[in-house]
Design a protein around this motif. Sequence first.
Motif, mmCIF file in Angstrom:
data_model
loop_
_atom_site.group_PDB
_atom_site.id
_atom_site.type_symbol
_atom_site.label_atom_id
_atom_site.label_comp_id
_atom_site.label_asym_id
_atom_site.label_seq_id
_atom_site.Cartn_x
_atom_site.Cartn_y
_atom_site.Cartn_z
ATOM 1 N N SER A 163 -58.108 4.850 -45.230
ATOM 2 C CA SER A 163 -58.268 4.743 -43.774
ATOM 3 C C SER A 163 -59.192 3.585 -43.414
ATOM 4 O O SER A 163 -58.946 2.864 -42.442
ATOM 5 N N GLN A 218 -56.422 -3.925 -39.572
ATOM 6 C CA GLN A 218 -56.113 -4.068 -38.151
ATOM 7 C C GLN A 218 -57.104 -5.008 -37.467
ATOM 8 O O GLN A 218 -56.717 -5.851 -36.654
ATOM 9 N N SER A 259 -57.279 0.404 -43.771
ATOM 10 C CA SER A 259 -56.353 0.252 -42.645
ATOM 11 C C SER A 259 -57.078 -0.275 -41.411
ATOM 12 O O SER A 259 -56.582 -1.177 -40.725
#
Length: 143
Positions: free
Chosen positions: A66, A73, A69
Amino acid sequence: MRQSAIEDVYPDTYPKTPPRKKTRSALILYFIVWIVLIGAGVAGAKAYSDRIQSQVSADLERQTASQISVMQQDYDSRLTKLENGYKEQLTRMEGKIQALNELLTFTKDNADSKMDNSNKLYTQLAEVKKQLSELKKTLDVLK
């Protein structure tokens, strides 16, 4: 009273001594049971430890994924912002170059002996083109 008379009246009061074989086998059985219990405890602790370790590893893996990620982004949004900024600067530079080209063309057509101004304009145009090529290289590096 003699002892045998007492034994006849109360036979369970004075138990007879068991043979040595039964005592040894009971002792051996006692130690085997303790060894089995200790082994089972060690095996249970090992299984519990392995299960906890796998759970912690899975949790850590999920958290790492996570976080990666989120970082991806963030990186993508920053890269897009930079790319849009460079495109905007390239567009402005192209407009300036076009304006300078028109000015040079106009000056060239109208000036016979004004070579000095023309040289300055060509120098400025060369500098603007140099900046434009640097911006394009930087944009290519970011891609």
